[in-house]
Design an enzyme around this catalytic site. Structure first.
Site, PDB file in Angstrom:
ATOM      1  N   CYS A 131       0.832  -1.248  -0.237  1.00 59.31           N
ATOM      2  CA  CYS A 131       0.030   0.059  -0.116  1.00 59.31           C
ATOM      3  C   CYS A 131       0.871   1.128   0.016  1.00 59.31           C
ATOM      4  O   CYS A 131       1.797   1.427   0.855  1.00 59.31           O
ATOM      5  CB  CYS A 131      -0.920  -0.038   1.108  1.00 59.31           C
ATOM      6  SG  CYS A 131      -1.910   1.427   1.074  1.00 59.31           S
ATOM      7  N   ASN A 193      -1.476  -3.943  -7.237  1.00 48.63           N
ATOM      8  CA  ASN A 193      -1.889  -2.840  -6.487  1.00 48.63           C
ATOM      9  C   ASN A 193      -1.903  -1.515  -6.867  1.00 48.63           C
ATOM     10  O   ASN A 193      -1.549  -1.480  -8.233  1.00 48.63           O
ATOM     11  CB  ASN A 193      -1.072  -2.491  -5.112  1.00 48.63           C
ATOM     12  CG  ASN A 193      -2.041  -2.151  -3.673  1.00 48.63           C
ATOM     13  OD1 ASN A 193      -2.950  -1.242  -3.995  1.00 48.63           O
ATOM     14  ND2 ASN A 193      -1.982  -2.995  -2.757  1.00 48.63           N
TER      15      ASN A 193
HETATM   16  C1  LIG Z   1     -10.661   3.140  -2.650  1.00 53.61           C
HETATM   17  C2  LIG Z   1      -9.481   1.754  -2.874  1.00 53.61           C
HETATM   18  C3  LIG Z   1      -9.195   1.295  -1.833  1.00 53.61           C
HETATM   19  C4  LIG Z   1      -8.099   0.143  -1.737  1.00 53.61           C
HETATM   20  N1  LIG Z   1      -7.910  -0.311  -0.402  1.00 53.61           N
HETATM   21  C5  LIG Z   1      -6.969  -1.567  -0.734  1.00 53.61           C
HETATM   22  C6  LIG Z   1      -6.557  -2.367   0.467  1.00 53.61           C
HETATM   23  O1  LIG Z   1      -7.199  -1.941   1.584  1.00 53.61           O
HETATM   24  N2  LIG Z   1      -5.779  -3.328   0.490  1.00 53.61           N
HETATM   25  C7  LIG Z   1      -5.349  -3.651  -0.794  1.00 53.61           C
HETATM   26  O2  LIG Z   1      -4.269  -4.752  -0.601  1.00 53.61           O
HETATM   27  N3  LIG Z   1      -5.676  -2.741  -1.942  1.00 53.61           N
HETATM   28  C8  LIG Z   1      -6.347  -1.923  -1.902  1.00 53.61           C
HETATM   29  N4  LIG Z   1      -6.722  -1.211  -2.851  1.00 53.61           N
HETATM   30  C9  LIG Z   1      -6.348  -1.969  -4.314  1.00 53.61           C
HETATM   31  C10 LIG Z   1      -7.136  -2.691  -4.924  1.00 53.61           C
HETATM   32  O3  LIG Z   1      -7.476  -3.921  -4.328  1.00 53.61           O
HETATM   33  C11 LIG Z   1      -6.548  -2.716  -6.396  1.00 53.61           C
HETATM   34  O4  LIG Z   1      -5.399  -3.603  -6.328  1.00 53.61           O
HETATM   35  C12 LIG Z   1      -6.414  -1.731  -7.425  1.00 53.61           C
HETATM   36  O5  LIG Z   1      -7.092  -0.680  -7.214  1.00 53.61           O
HETATM   37  C13 LIG Z   1      -6.211  -2.038  -8.921  1.00 53.61           C
HETATM   38  O6  LIG Z   1      -7.395  -2.708  -9.253  1.00 53.61           O
HETATM   39  P1  LIG Z   1      -8.603  -1.679 -10.001  1.00 53.61           P
HETATM   40  O7  LIG Z   1      -7.930  -1.135 -11.209  1.00 53.61           O
HETATM   41  O8  LIG Z   1      -9.469  -2.726 -10.269  1.00 53.61           O
HETATM   42  O9  LIG Z   1      -9.129  -0.861  -9.140  1.00 53.61           O
HETATM   43  C14 LIG Z   1      -7.636  -0.218  -2.956  1.00 53.61           C
HETATM   44  C15 LIG Z   1      -8.101   0.578  -4.192  1.00 53.61           C
HETATM   45  C16 LIG Z   1      -8.935   1.466  -3.949  1.00 53.61           C
HETATM   46  C17 LIG Z   1      -9.337   2.232  -5.162  1.00 53.61           C
END
Ligand SMILES: Cc1cc2nc3c(=O)[nH]c(=O)nc-3n(C[C@H](O)[C@H](O)[C@H](O)COP(=O)(O)O)c2cc1C
Length: 304
Positions: A131, A193
């Site tokens: 993160c 991530n």
């Molecule tokens: C609002 C938000 C909160 C997130 N919180 C976490 C988290 O708590 N732990 C984690 O491993 N990834 C977290 N992520 C990352 C997502 O799980 C994912 O890896 C990333 O958004 C890429 O995928 P996407 O383009 O489909 O959103 C978060 C992403 C967003 C947008």
């Protein structure tokens, strides 16, 4: 013929390869009004820490041209409340669920993993080693092969649950880092991530996020994620879970095509709360149309 969408992630059988990505799907229950969440391969819950965490101050989210920036700062209810209040409701919903975890220190990761290992209905633990929005959010571990190997080995010793390690794209050699996680006992790696970004306001001359920088997600990052998943699939033998900008069944299929064993859908849930289940249906329809009987009959079949 109805295709069999089930997949195996390091010994864990999932009914289909589509999961909700951590932090974009609450604790899963928030989406129960929209559809039956037991239809997903798995629900991955918001990152859990030992103690409840308030996260960063607002603004925490900025919409961008093809996605969003977030700096939530890992707000969560803490592992004890998750076990006491959320787990029974996920069980009642019949959901397959996975806990995403993080800690300020390696000891804290170990403690959270150990506590969750006592929950029989929990299917796997996903370690967030990536993160970018909190100083202690794992990037200290996730940025190097040595860091990831050390953290993975420590958590591995404390849990018998399937262990997935979630990787940061903010590195130069993600496949090398994935190989280090594999060597230290990870059952799967999930990637990517968010990508570090920033937004500013040209009039107020201020950053749009209180944290100044944040993590970019959504369609904008899909080509980067696809390349990283492809590279990692060529490097490791453990299953790779593809994440990044998946919005449609076609997007999910692209990740399977380059070798991912399953996918996670994140930002798309904010636009369309039914995104995950529509992707399950879309993959089934595509396989039926193409006469593909199983996910393995398609996975990794990219023609170069
Ligand atoms: C609002 C938000 C909160 C997130 N919180 C976490 C988290 O708590 N732990 C984690 O491993 N990834 C977290 N992520 C990352 C997502 O799980 C994912 O890896 C990333 O958004 C890429 O995928 P996407 O383009 O489909 O959103 C978060 C992403 C967003 C947008």
């Amino acid at each position: 013929m109805k295709p069999d969408l089930s997949v195996s992630i390091g010994g864990l059988r999932l009914k289909n390869p589509v999961m909700s990505a951590s932090g974009t799907f609450g604790y899963g229950l928030e989406f129960a009004p929209f559809y039956d969440i037991s239809r997903l391969g798995a629900v991955i819950v918001k990152g859990l820490s030992l103690a409840p965490t308030p996260g960063n101050p607002p603004g925490r989210i900025v919409e961008t041209a093809a996605g969003m920036l977030n700096a939530i700062g890992l707000q969560n209810i803490g592992v004890e409340r998750f076990v006491a209040d959320v787990v029974p409701r996920l069980e009642d919903a019949g959901a397959t669920f996975v806990a995403n975890i993080y800690g300020k220190t390696a000891e804290e990761y170990e403690q959270v993993a150990e506590r969750l290992s006592a929950v029989p209905s929990l299917s796997a633990i996903e370690v967030n080693a990536s993160c970018p929005n909190v100083r202690e959010g794992g990037m200290a571990f996730g940025a190097t092969a040595e860091g990831i190997a050390g953290l993975t080995a420590r958590v591995r010793r404390r849990t018998g649950k399937p262990l997935w390690v979630k990787l940061s794209p903010n590195v130069s050699d993600i496949a090398g880092i994935a190989a280090a996680a594999e060597g230290a006992g990870a059952d799967a790696v999930s990637l990517i991530n968010t990508i570090m970004g920033m937004a500013v306001d040209h009039r107020s001359r201020r950053p749009r996020l209180a944290n100044v920088t944040g993590g970019l997600s959504g369609p904008a990052i899909k080509p980067v994620a696809l390349r990283m998943v492809w590279e990692t699939c060529r490097r490791v033998r453990i299953p790779v879970i593809g994440i990044g900008g998946i919005r449609t069944a076609a997007d999910a299929l692209e990740f399977l095509l380059v070798g991912a064993a399953a996918v996670q859908v994140g930002t798309a849930n904010f636009r369309n709360p039914r995104a995950c289940v529509e992707i399950v249906e879309g993959i089934a329809a595509f396989f039926a149309e193409e006469g593909i009987g199983t996910v393995d009959g398609y996975r990794g079949s990219l023609v170069l």
